[in-house]
Design a protein around this motif. Structure first.
Motif, short mmCIF file in Angstrom:
data_model
loop_
_atom_site.label_atom_id
_atom_site.label_comp_id
_atom_site.label_asym_id
_atom_site.label_seq_id
_atom_site.Cartn_x
_atom_site.Cartn_y
_atom_site.Cartn_z
N GLU A 194 -12.10 3.05 1.71
CA GLU A 194 -10.66 2.87 1.61
C GLU A 194 -10.11 2.16 2.84
OE1 GLU A 194 -9.07 6.75 1.02
OE2 GLU A 194 -9.77 6.93 -1.06
N LEU A 195 -10.64 2.50 4.01
CA LEU A 195 -10.20 1.85 5.24
C LEU A 195 -10.47 0.36 5.21
CD1 LEU A 195 -9.24 1.90 8.22
CD2 LEU A 195 -11.62 2.38 8.86
N PHE A 196 -11.68 -0.01 4.84
CA PHE A 196 -12.04 -1.43 4.83
C PHE A 196 -11.20 -2.19 3.79
CE2 PHE A 196 -16.47 0.17 6.17
CZ PHE A 196 -16.08 0.18 7.50
N ALA A 197 -11.00 -1.57 2.62
CA ALA A 197 -10.21 -2.23 1.57
C ALA A 197 -8.75 -2.40 2.00
CB ALA A 197 -10.29 -1.44 0.27
N ASP A 198 -8.16 -1.35 2.56
CA ASP A 198 -6.77 -1.42 3.01
C ASP A 198 -6.61 -2.43 4.14
OD1 ASP A 198 -6.15 0.49 1.15
OD2 ASP A 198 -5.72 2.09 2.58
N ILE A 235 -11.37 9.27 10.29
CA ILE A 235 -12.17 8.93 9.11
C ILE A 235 -13.63 9.19 9.41
CG2 ILE A 235 -12.87 7.05 7.59
CD1 ILE A 235 -10.04 5.90 8.01
N SER A 236 -14.29 9.91 8.52
CA SER A 236 -15.68 10.30 8.74
C SER A 236 -16.42 10.37 7.42
CB SER A 236 -15.73 11.66 9.45
OG SER A 236 -17.04 12.17 9.48
N SER A 237 -17.66 9.88 7.41
CA SER A 237 -18.50 9.99 6.22
C SER A 237 -19.28 11.29 6.20
CB SER A 237 -19.49 8.82 6.16
OG SER A 237 -18.82 7.59 6.01
N THR A 238 -19.26 12.01 7.31
CA THR A 238 -20.06 13.22 7.44
C THR A 238 -19.25 14.48 7.15
OG1 THR A 238 -19.53 13.54 9.78
CG2 THR A 238 -21.39 12.11 9.26
N GLY A 239 -17.94 14.34 7.04
CA GLY A 239 -17.09 15.52 6.87
C GLY A 239 -16.79 16.21 8.19
N LYS A 240 -17.24 15.63 9.30
CA LYS A 240 -17.02 16.23 10.61
C LYS A 240 -16.42 15.19 11.55
CE LYS A 240 -21.05 19.28 10.09
NZ LYS A 240 -20.31 20.54 9.95
N ASP A 241 -15.33 15.56 12.21
CA ASP A 241 -14.69 14.67 13.17
C ASP A 241 -15.45 14.69 14.50
OD1 ASP A 241 -12.83 14.08 11.29
OD2 ASP A 241 -11.19 15.19 12.22
N LEU A 285 0.83 -1.20 0.00
CA LEU A 285 0.00 0.00 0.00
C LEU A 285 0.87 1.25 0.00
CD1 LEU A 285 -2.59 -1.17 2.69
CD2 LEU A 285 -2.90 -1.15 0.20
N ASP A 286 0.32 2.35 -0.48
CA ASP A 286 1.05 3.61 -0.52
C ASP A 286 1.04 4.22 0.87
OD1 ASP A 286 2.07 6.15 -0.92
OD2 ASP A 286 1.03 6.46 -2.83
N ALA A 287 2.21 4.24 1.52
CA ALA A 287 2.30 4.73 2.89
C ALA A 287 2.05 6.23 3.00
CB ALA A 287 3.67 4.39 3.48
N ASP A 288 2.13 6.93 1.88
CA ASP A 288 1.88 8.37 1.89
C ASP A 288 0.42 8.70 1.59
OD1 ASP A 288 4.55 9.05 2.49
OD2 ASP A 288 5.11 8.80 0.38
N LYS A 289 -0.38 7.66 1.38
CA LYS A 289 -1.80 7.86 1.10
C LYS A 289 -2.64 6.94 1.99
CE LYS A 289 -1.23 9.32 -3.72
NZ LYS A 289 -1.59 9.04 -5.14
N PRO A 290 -2.72 7.27 3.29
CA PRO A 290 -3.53 6.46 4.19
C PRO A 290 -5.00 6.58 3.83
CG PRO A 290 -2.90 8.51 5.25
CD PRO A 290 -2.14 8.45 3.95
N PRO A 291 -5.84 5.68 4.29
CA PRO A 291 -7.27 5.75 3.94
C PRO A 291 -7.92 7.04 4.45
CG PRO A 291 -6.86 4.13 5.68
CD PRO A 291 -5.53 4.53 5.13
#
Length: 437
Positions: free
Chosen positions: A190-194, A307-313, A179-185
């Motif tokens: 992306e998280l589930f796939a990685d 990681i957030s689907s809402t755009g808010k942490d 995996l690209d270490a400079d492009k975390p999910p």
């Protein structure tokens, strides 16, 4: 992904009595009414008289800060006097409950959202929208809303300090998996796939996550957690079932650590420290530990936003509440605002690893300018996320309810119930607890 709470000024669930117990103790008071008249008062008069300010386990480390703050307030308002009392962390809800029932609750009280909810329902927390709405514009929108209570109109505490933390990830483990270490999910997909790729490439030896999903994770995923009336939970909808189904896939693929069902923040931290887990939430204090105890990990640390689907942490927030039964409403409101204004919050943030809830404060160079230190790296990452963050945990979601959800998640991951069955049962249990409170 359980989120980080500052260990220096933690407000994690350490109290012996939960907010649900506080709510039960205040049921009699609520009969007095929590309608439009009990939550508001005129705060426009002269700032004068004696008031009492109660904090939550802060005197040991911040005595001089608060004494100076009170001196400054009394110089600005010479006709007002502030008595400061500080209560231990353990049993804080007990103390609030006893004082509320006895009519001895201080004029200004340090609270968390879950503690302010029963007080608001009992008519003991001043509605700031009505009595001090002019100050709302000074605070981050998500922070101001954090002390609103479903089923009630109003805001019941000034937002005070915030906390959050980014995600750490192990660049070496990402590279070893191709995996690209400079492009975390950046997204859940992306998280589930990685995570599944990491598990596959390591033959199940390296998990990506070490925690089961909590109510905060359901919120970040975009699951509606509760109805607007505050009468029932809704995290068993299709979106909630989807998230738990994905975690079940991770668990089966060994992309979720096998001990996740019984994990604690300490145990997950150790998993990350020993490079058995690829991602974990953390803090600058963790970075210092990595540097000392795990130099190989430290050399390969990556920092990425939640990681957030809402755009808010997610944020953790503390507040300062005004007692509706104070005899000195103008002074109490003025002091609560004084404690939480931009100048005072910025000063406090430079003494401890917390963040201001006031607009513009997070643009200060203290939160934006790199200086090469570990603490600053994490502080900048966290401050950036807090500008739009929200408190996902419903103020009515008790510790008992958290246990119910955790047990339901465990049953689903172990295959004892389907994700839908597990969440349906959890909602039923939480709704029952809600009615009991």
């Amino acid at each position: 992904m359980r989120q980080y709470r500052s260990s220096r000024i933690s407000r994690s669930p350490r109290r012996a009595v939960t907010a649900a117990a506080l709510a039960a103790a205040l049921l009699g008071l609520s009969a007095c009414g929590s309608g439009d008249d009990t939550g508001s008062a005129d705060a426009s008069g002269k700032v004068e008289g004696d008031i009492t300010f109660q904090t939550w386990n802060l005197k040991a480390n911040f005595k001089s800060y608060f004494e100076s703050l009170i001196d400054d307030f009394e110089q600005k308002y010479p006709d007002a006097k502030v008595k400061w009392v500080d209560q231990p962390g353990e049993g804080y809800a007990d103390k609030i409950s006893a004082d509320a029932a006895a009519g001895t609750l201080p004029d200004v009280v340090n609270v968390s959202p879950d503690l302010v909810a029963p007080l608001a329902k009992a008519g003991l927390a001043l509605d700031l929208d009505k009595s001090a709405g002019k100050y709302e514009k000074e605070y981050l929108p998500g922070a101001w809303k954090s002390h609103q209570v479903p089923g009630l109109d109003g805001t019941y505490a000034f937002p005070w300090y915030l906390n959050t933390g980014p995600l750490f990830y192990n660049k070496r483990l990402f590279k070893d998996a191709g995996l690209d270490a400079d492009k975390p999910p950046k997204t859940y997909d992306e998280l589930f796939a990685d995570a599944e790729e990491l598990a596959r490439k390591s033959k199940g030896e390296v998990a990506t996550l070490a925690n089961v999903p909590t109510i905060e994770d359901f919120g970040r995923y975009g699951v509606p957690l509760m109805n607007k009336e505050g009468t029932g939970f809704t995290f068993n909808d299709a979106k909630g079932v989807e998230l738990l189904t994905e975690y079940k896939k991770l668990y089966d693929a060994k992309a979720l650590d096998g001990q996740a069902l019984t994990a604690t923040p300490e145990s997950t931290g150790k998993k990350f420290l020993t490079e058995a887990v690829a991602m974990n939430p953390g803090s600058a204090l963790d970075l210092e530990k990595f540097k000392k105890d795990a130099p190989r990990l430290y050399a390969n640390i990556g920092i990425t936003p939640q990681i957030s689907s809402t755009g808010k942490d997610n944020m953790y927030v503390m507040g300062v509440m005004v007692n509706t039964r104070t005899k000195r409403t103008p002074a109490a409101v003025a002091f609560a605002h004084f404690v939480t204004d931009a100048q005072r919050q910025m000063s406090f943030a430079k003494k401890v690893a917390i963040f201001p809830s006031t607009k513009g404060s997070l643009d200060d160079p203290y939160f934006t300018k790199e200086d090469g230190s570990d603490q600053t790296r994490v502080r900048i990452a966290a401050a950036k996320s807090l500008k739009t963050a929200v408190n996902y945990t419903p103020v009515l979601f008790s510790e008992q309810m958290k246990v119910e959800l955790r047990n339901a998640v465990a049953r689903a991951l172990q295959g004892k119930e389907s994700p839908k069955e597990a969440l349906d049962n959890a909602v039923k249990s939480c709704d029952r607890l809600l009615k009991q409170s």
